[in-house]
Design a protein around this motif. Structure first.
Motif, PDB file in Angstrom:
ATOM      1  N   VAL A   1      36.058  50.477  39.904  1.00 60.31           N
ATOM      2  CA  VAL A   1      36.533  48.754  39.318  1.00 60.31           C
ATOM      3  C   VAL A   1      35.460  47.777  39.485  1.00 60.31           C
ATOM      4  CG1 VAL A   1      38.061  49.056  41.111  1.00 60.31           C
ATOM      5  CG2 VAL A   1      36.735  47.342  42.105  1.00 60.31           C
ATOM      6  N   ASN A   2      35.698  47.244  38.198  1.00 60.12           N
ATOM      7  CA  ASN A   2      35.087  45.839  37.450  1.00 60.12           C
ATOM      8  C   ASN A   2      35.268  44.425  37.092  1.00 60.12           C
ATOM      9  OD1 ASN A   2      32.425  44.745  36.046  1.00 60.12           O
ATOM     10  ND2 ASN A   2      33.235  44.784  34.343  1.00 60.12           N
ATOM     11  N   ILE A   3      35.189  43.135  37.488  1.00 56.52           N
ATOM     12  CA  ILE A   3      36.028  42.410  37.172  1.00 56.52           C
ATOM     13  C   ILE A   3      35.223  42.394  35.343  1.00 56.52           C
ATOM     14  CG2 ILE A   3      34.065  40.187  38.619  1.00 56.52           C
ATOM     15  CD1 ILE A   3      36.731  39.065  38.930  1.00 56.52           C
ATOM     16  N   HIS A   4      35.830  41.348  34.405  1.00 58.60           N
ATOM     17  CA  HIS A   4      35.843  41.485  33.760  1.00 58.60           C
ATOM     18  C   HIS A   4      35.881  39.520  33.262  1.00 58.60           C
ATOM     19  CE1 HIS A   4      34.312  41.490  29.270  1.00 58.60           C
ATOM     20  NE2 HIS A   4      35.394  41.345  28.323  1.00 58.60           N
ATOM     21  N   PRO A   5      35.282  38.367  32.506  1.00 50.75           N
ATOM     22  CA  PRO A   5      35.818  37.483  32.029  1.00 50.75           C
ATOM     23  C   PRO A   5      36.756  36.866  31.031  1.00 50.75           C
ATOM     24  CG  PRO A   5      33.382  37.441  31.650  1.00 50.75           C
ATOM     25  CD  PRO A   5      33.917  38.989  32.484  1.00 50.75           C
TER      26      PRO A   5
ATOM     27  N   CYS B   1      40.547  36.462  33.475  1.00 55.35           N
ATOM     28  CA  CYS B   1      39.790  37.226  34.106  1.00 55.35           C
ATOM     29  C   CYS B   1      40.281  38.496  34.130  1.00 55.35           C
ATOM     30  CB  CYS B   1      38.882  36.335  34.864  1.00 55.35           C
ATOM     31  SG  CYS B   1      40.160  36.356  36.416  1.00 55.35           S
ATOM     32  N   THR B   2      39.521  40.081  34.766  1.00 53.48           N
ATOM     33  CA  THR B   2      40.778  40.931  34.606  1.00 53.48           C
ATOM     34  C   THR B   2      39.872  41.538  35.508  1.00 53.48           C
ATOM     35  OG1 THR B   2      41.277  40.915  32.265  1.00 53.48           O
ATOM     36  CG2 THR B   2      41.965  42.605  33.724  1.00 53.48           C
TER      37      THR B   2
ATOM     38  N   GLY C   1      44.584  43.970  38.048  1.00 54.65           N
ATOM     39  CA  GLY C   1      45.061  43.055  38.144  1.00 54.65           C
ATOM     40  C   GLY C   1      44.113  42.045  37.032  1.00 54.65           C
ATOM     41  N   SER C   2      45.055  40.356  36.693  1.00 59.82           N
ATOM     42  CA  SER C   2      44.029  39.348  35.786  1.00 59.82           C
ATOM     43  C   SER C   2      44.709  37.673  36.418  1.00 59.82           C
ATOM     44  CB  SER C   2      44.736  39.543  34.170  1.00 59.82           C
ATOM     45  OG  SER C   2      45.980  39.709  34.022  1.00 59.82           O
ATOM     46  N   ALA C   3      43.193  37.134  35.981  1.00 57.73           N
ATOM     47  CA  ALA C   3      44.119  35.782  35.999  1.00 57.73           C
ATOM     48  C   ALA C   3      44.243  35.106  35.294  1.00 57.73           C
ATOM     49  CB  ALA C   3      43.608  34.767  37.226  1.00 57.73           C
ATOM     50  N   GLU C   4      45.136  34.342  34.594  1.00 56.67           N
ATOM     51  CA  GLU C   4      45.508  33.205  33.879  1.00 56.67           C
ATOM     52  C   GLU C   4      44.370  31.438  33.769  1.00 56.67           C
ATOM     53  OE1 GLU C   4      48.480  33.200  30.883  1.00 56.67           O
ATOM     54  OE2 GLU C   4      48.506  34.820  30.474  1.00 56.67           O
ATOM     55  N   VAL C   5      43.786  31.558  32.692  1.00 56.28           N
ATOM     56  CA  VAL C   5      43.288  30.530  33.045  1.00 56.28           C
ATOM     57  C   VAL C   5      43.352  29.264  31.515  1.00 56.28           C
ATOM     58  CG1 VAL C   5      40.898  29.024  32.823  1.00 56.28           C
ATOM     59  CG2 VAL C   5      40.822  30.759  34.551  1.00 56.28           C
TER      60      VAL C   5
END
Ligand code: GRF
Length: 192
Positions: free
Chosen positions: A104-108, A133-134, A149-153
């Motif tokens: 898995v990876n996190i991407h901005p 980010c995702t 999963g993702s989070a909005e900013v």
């Protein structure tokens, strides 16, 4: 097949996401922190914390040889899940194939928007009102695997890429441990 709970985090630099994964580990354990940059600040932190670390300078080593070495180190540690966290290398197809479904990876950015680099500047230039980010699975195609999963900013008027990056990074630190825990749990449910 090693337990998916046994996580290796791969980093190239600061390692703030790695720290979040270590500090908020629930349902998984960070067994190893590995880096292609021996001087990465994150490696220093992991060592000081008493974690097992492995580094090898990737400069001057062929991609195939480097990834083969990483893979054998991960197997030596019976790693079940690989979490990339600011690992600034494109993995070889052979590596991705061997570890398929376990990286898995996190991407901005809010994928599928803004794959690749300079995501914050691109989001601001496009006059987007939200970024984020995702966390996604890693496949052969860059930043394109299944979204976990993702989070909005919110992008504020007058935001700079640097200011946005800081807020997105704070969101990453909340998102990544939670999504990794879910991913590991879903993989464990497949164990015989
Ligand atoms: C993060 O923004 C992450 O999304 C990207 O690389 C950056 C790594 O930062 N893949 P850090 O090393 O975890 O602080």
């Amino acid at each position: 097949m090693p337990d998916p709970k046994r996580v290796a985090v791969l980093i190239s630099g600061r390692g703030s996401n790695m720290r979040a994964l270590v500090e908020q580990a629930r349902g998984y354990e960070v067994i190893l922190v590995a880096s292609n940059r021996p001087a990465a600040p994150g490696v220093e932190w992991a060592r000081a914390r008493g974690l097992q670390t492995w580094t090898m300078d990737s400069r001057g080593v062929s991609r195939d040889e480097f990834d083969r070495t990483v893979s054998s180190v991960l197997k030596d540690h019976r790693i079940g899940t690989i979490a990339l966290a600011g690992y600034m290398r494109i993995l070889t197809p052979a590596f991705v194939e061997e570890w398929s479904g376990r990286i898995v990876n996190i991407h901005p950015s809010l994928l599928p928007k803004y794959r690749g680099l300079d995501t914050h500047a691109r989001a601001i230039a496009a006059r987007d009102t939200t970024s984020g980010c995702t966390v996604h699975q890693v496949t052969q195609e860059l930043d394109s695997g299944e979204i976990l999963g993702s989070a909005e900013v919110t992008i504020e008027p007058g935001d700079t890429p640097e200011a946005l990056e800081q807020r997105v990074r704070a969101a990453e630190h909340q998102l990544y441990p939670r999504v990794l825990a879910q991913f590991v749990a879903s993989r464990r449910s497949l164990l015989p």
